[in-house]
Design a protein around this motif. Structure first.
Motif, short mmCIF file in Angstrom:
data_model
loop_
_atom_site.label_atom_id
_atom_site.label_comp_id
_atom_site.label_asym_id
_atom_site.label_seq_id
_atom_site.Cartn_x
_atom_site.Cartn_y
_atom_site.Cartn_z
N UNK A 98 0.83 -1.23 -0.04
CA UNK A 98 0.02 0.12 -0.05
C UNK A 98 0.83 1.26 0.16
N UNK A 99 2.16 1.26 0.64
CA UNK A 99 2.99 2.30 0.83
C UNK A 99 3.36 2.59 -0.72
N UNK A 100 3.70 1.36 -1.56
CA UNK A 100 4.10 1.74 -2.87
C UNK A 100 3.07 2.17 -3.68
N UNK A 101 1.67 1.94 -3.50
CA UNK A 101 0.83 2.39 -4.36
C UNK A 101 0.44 3.80 -3.95
N UNK A 102 0.14 4.13 -2.53
CA UNK A 102 -0.41 5.38 -2.13
C UNK A 102 0.64 6.51 -1.99
N UNK A 103 1.99 6.02 -1.97
CA UNK A 103 3.16 7.23 -1.68
C UNK A 103 4.26 7.10 -2.69
N UNK A 104 4.76 5.90 -2.90
CA UNK A 104 5.79 5.88 -4.20
C UNK A 104 5.20 6.17 -5.29
N UNK A 105 4.30 5.53 -5.89
CA UNK A 105 3.89 5.60 -7.24
C UNK A 105 3.25 6.88 -7.43
N UNK A 106 2.33 7.35 -6.31
CA UNK A 106 1.83 8.52 -6.49
C UNK A 106 2.37 9.82 -6.51
N UNK A 107 3.51 9.58 -5.74
CA UNK A 107 4.30 10.86 -5.82
C UNK A 107 5.10 11.10 -7.24
N UNK A 108 5.52 10.02 -7.72
CA UNK A 108 5.86 9.80 -9.06
C UNK A 108 5.07 10.63 -10.06
N UNK A 109 3.89 10.01 -10.10
CA UNK A 109 2.75 10.66 -10.82
C UNK A 109 2.61 12.19 -10.65
#
Length: 423
Positions: A98-109
């Protein structure tokens, strides 16, 4: 098992790596989302949310990469190591997913996707969010070799996919030593890493790099066309601003403020002003090149490229002396001027003996500079077949250099302008 995907997608790359680890053979079905293929009725039947990746396993359809990853491990894993059944261990893996989805990927986009729409990244606040997110990941990895415990799990696959996406856009991961240490190890121990990285490189190669770069040019000028070909090869987007030198537009006060020498081409890259096509070409490669192949850093290889670039100025002078004199006299230059031009092309013919490129064994900015100049000669009906090495090189490089079509249009404009001045 059908796998609907696009290679550049982070979620898709996660599943490809995981399938490799599980020894699964996926029937890959490419979905070109840029062409809207995800909206086709047959795909909507599989996934009404029309997202990728989508997996269809013997009629069972599932999407969202992290859900797919868990499903594959639970159904096809030889054990539960990649997705533990122990409630606490599994909870940590889930938290990281969920960290990958909500933080890492989200911040990249938030920060990087606007570049492809507007040419500019997100706000300073968006960049700080990335830095904060990497700071969290750095903390998670304190004293840890893996992101969710003491061994490789699906969380490592997902986060490796995301972190490598940051890597390909040159985000400085080394500022986060625990993340960097984990990343270097993960690349070695994660099955399918090579395919993941190759997909990113392919995606980067196909993606034009938007810049805040104004390009002052006139397509009849070979030097301008050489820069266009370099930019096309690098995938750099130029904001073209025509300056018609035949009408004296280079002497407009607004342009002289930018370039007091009133020369084209001139670039203004986010406030940085530069002119002289060969200097611009080297700058573009050094700032935006994915590697140094177009302008090598090796001193000897670079010296040869530089020599050919200076030689190209000699080609221009010889062409101008015989053909461009028509702009002032209404006729071509003398027989002596023509012999001088043949001598210059003869030197180029000698340089190309046994070589496919003008400055070594690979394409460089020297090829693009000289290609623009030789294109003028061909358009002006100069008999290139007398110089077989040059003729062979010209017919080869014009087929491999991006942007040649626009270059050829400019060369034909040169011939038209010269013909209009002949008495």
């Amino acid at each position: 098992m059908d796998f609907h995907y696009m290679p550049g997608s982070g979620g898709c790359r996660t599943i490809l790596m995981l399938a490799k680890a599980l020894g699964l053979e996926l029937n890959k079905k490419l979905v070109n989302v840029k062409a809207g293929e995800q909206m086709k009725p047959e795909f909507l039947k599989l996934n009404p949310q029309h997202t990728i990746p989508t997996l269809v396993d013997n009629g069972f359809s599932i999407w969202e990469s992290r859900a797919i990853a868990i499903y594959l491990v639970e159904k096809y894993g030889k054990d539960d190591s990649l997705y533990p059944k122990d409630p606490q261990k599994q909870a940590v893996v889930n938290q990281r997913l969920y960290f990958d989805l909500g933080s890492l990927a989200e911040s990249f986009s938030k920060y990087y996707y606007p570049i492809f729409l507007t040419g500019k990244p997100g706000s300073d606040e968006d960049l700080k969010r990335i830095e904060t997110t990497f700071g969290f990941l750095n903390t998670f990895l304190e004293g840890q070799d893996y992101v969710a415990g003491d061994h490789l799990t699906v969380a490592d696959f997902a986060i490796l996919s995301s972190v490598s996406t940051f890597d390909i856009v040159e985000f400085d991961i080394t500022k986060y030593p625990n993340v960097d240490r984990w990343y270097q190890n993960a690349k070695k121990v994660t099955p399918g890493w090579d395919e993941n990285w190759e997909s990113l490189l392919e995606m980067k190669a196909k993606t034009r790099i938007p810049t805040n770069m104004d390009f002052y040019y006139y397509n009849a000028v070979a030097a301008c066309r050489s820069v266009i070909m370099v930019a096309e090869t690098l995938g750099v987007k130029l904001n073209k601003k025509e300056v018609n030198t035949l009408k004296g537009e280079q002497m407009n006060p607004d342009f002289i403020k930018i370039n007091p020498q009133h020369l084209i081409p001139t670039i203004v890259d986010d406030g940085f002003v530069l002119w002289e096509s060969r200097a611009i070409a080297a700058y573009l490669v050094e700032k935006y090149g994915k590697d140094d192949s177009l302008y090598p850093k090796d001193p000897q290889k670079q010296a040869v490229v530089n020599q050919r670039l200076y030689f190209d100025m000699g080609i221009y002078n010889a062409v101008a002396k015989y053909y461009f004199v028509a702009f002032s006299t209404g006729k071509y230059g003398s027989e002596e001027d023509y012999k001088g031009l043949e001598n210059v092309v003869g030197f180029l013919n000698t340089f190309l003996e046994g070589h496919d490129y003008v400055a070594g064994d690979q394409l460089t900015i020297a090829d693009m500079a000289i290609l623009a100049s030789v294109s003028n000669l061909v358009s002006l009906k100069f008999d290139l077949t007398k110089f077989p090495n040059v003729d062979k090189w010209f017919n080869h490089v014009k087929s491999v250099v991006p942007g040649f079509e626009e270059n050829w249009e400019g060369a034909q404009l040169v011939a038209k302008n010269v013909a209009s001045r002949l008495q």
